[in-house]
Design an enzyme around this catalytic site. Sequence first.
Site, mmCIF file in Angstrom:
data_model
loop_
_atom_site.group_PDB
_atom_site.id
_atom_site.type_symbol
_atom_site.label_atom_id
_atom_site.label_comp_id
_atom_site.label_asym_id
_atom_site.label_seq_id
_atom_site.Cartn_x
_atom_site.Cartn_y
_atom_site.Cartn_z
ATOM 1 C CB SER A 1 4.716 1.100 -0.720
ATOM 2 O OG SER A 1 5.533 2.071 -0.126
ATOM 3 C CG ASP B 1 3.352 2.222 2.661
ATOM 4 O OD1 ASP B 1 3.011 1.054 2.402
ATOM 5 O OD2 ASP B 1 4.406 2.741 2.243
#
Length: 325
Positions: free
Chosen positions: A55, A190
Site C-alpha cells: 500500500s 490493497d
Amino acid sequence: MYHSSASSESNVSAKKVKTALVAEGGGQRGIFTAGVLDAWLEHDYDPFDILIGTSAGSQNLTSFVSRQKGYAKRLIRGLTRHKQFFQVGRGLLGKHIVDLDWYFEKTKEAKRALDLQTAMNNVEEREILFTATNVRDRQAYFLSPKASKNDWIELIKASSALPLLYKQGVPLVAEDQRQNEAANTDFYLDGGLAAPLPVTEAYKRGARKIVVIRTVDKDFQAQSAWLQRLSAIMCATGQCPKTIDYLLQHEKAYQKELAFINNPPDDVEIIQLFSNQKLKSKLLGSSNAELKHDYAEGKYVGSSFLNAPEGNVDQVKSELKIHAA
C-alpha cells in the site's frame, strides 16, 4: 526506536547476506516511512537486495528507488489532504470514497512526475515487489514492475486500493492466463488485506537480514477485541458482512506475520524501525501539523539507524532506545 529479533548466534557475519527492506502500509501514516527513507537518501544508503512494499509502503519504495527525496512527503501532505481525494459522501452515490484515479493521474503531471526510468535502473539487479490482494481468490500477490505486463503506476495503485473505499479494485492484465482462463484481467485490492506485513515473503525469497519500517507502535498486536465481539454477532449464521470479513482477513494475516517476527528462524535477523512515540497521523483525515510531526519523527529514526555502528543496532544501547528480543 528499533526492535531486533535474532537467534542466539551472530546473524551479521563477515560474508554477504541477502538483505531485504519491508515497508508497511498505513495510509497517511506512511509519511513516517517517507521520513525514514528520505534520511537514507541524504546519505546514499540503499544496501537492499529485496524491497517489498504494501500500500503506502509501495508508494514510498517507488520514490525511494527513483531517488526523489521529499516526493512522498509532498504527495501525502498535498494530494491526500485534498478534498478531491477523500470524501465519505461519495460512497452514498456509489462512487469511490478514496479517489485513487484522480490521485495517480496527478502523479503524471510534470511537477509531480515520478522518475520511473531511474527507479527501474536502480532495481535492475534487485527484486522490488508490491503486495496486492486478488479479488477473485482473496490471496496475496507480489507484483513486480520489472516483470509485469502492467504499468508501474498501476501496480502501486492496486497495492493501495483500500477495500470498500475504492470500489471494485484495480484491473490489471492477468500475469498468468492459466490462473484466470475466464478473462484477461484480474481485479486487485490493497495488499494490506492479505499481506499487511510481508516479512515471511522476504525470508522465502532468501533474505537473512530483514529491515522492517513499521507505521504502528511496537506494542501493536493486530487483534481487536471489539472486532472479535462484533464478528461473533454478525457472523453467527456463517455469513459475514464483507466489511467484517475484510477486517478479519487483515487481522489474521497480520497476526501470522507478527508470530514469525517474534519467533524467527535461527538463520535470520529482523530489525524493526518504529517511531519513538505514537504517531499523530491517521489512516486518512490527518492535519498538516500531524503529518509534519510524523515526517520529522521518521527522519530522526532513519538518521539514528544510520548512526548505529555499521548499521548493527545490537551495539547501540539506551541512546537509541533499542529493545532486543
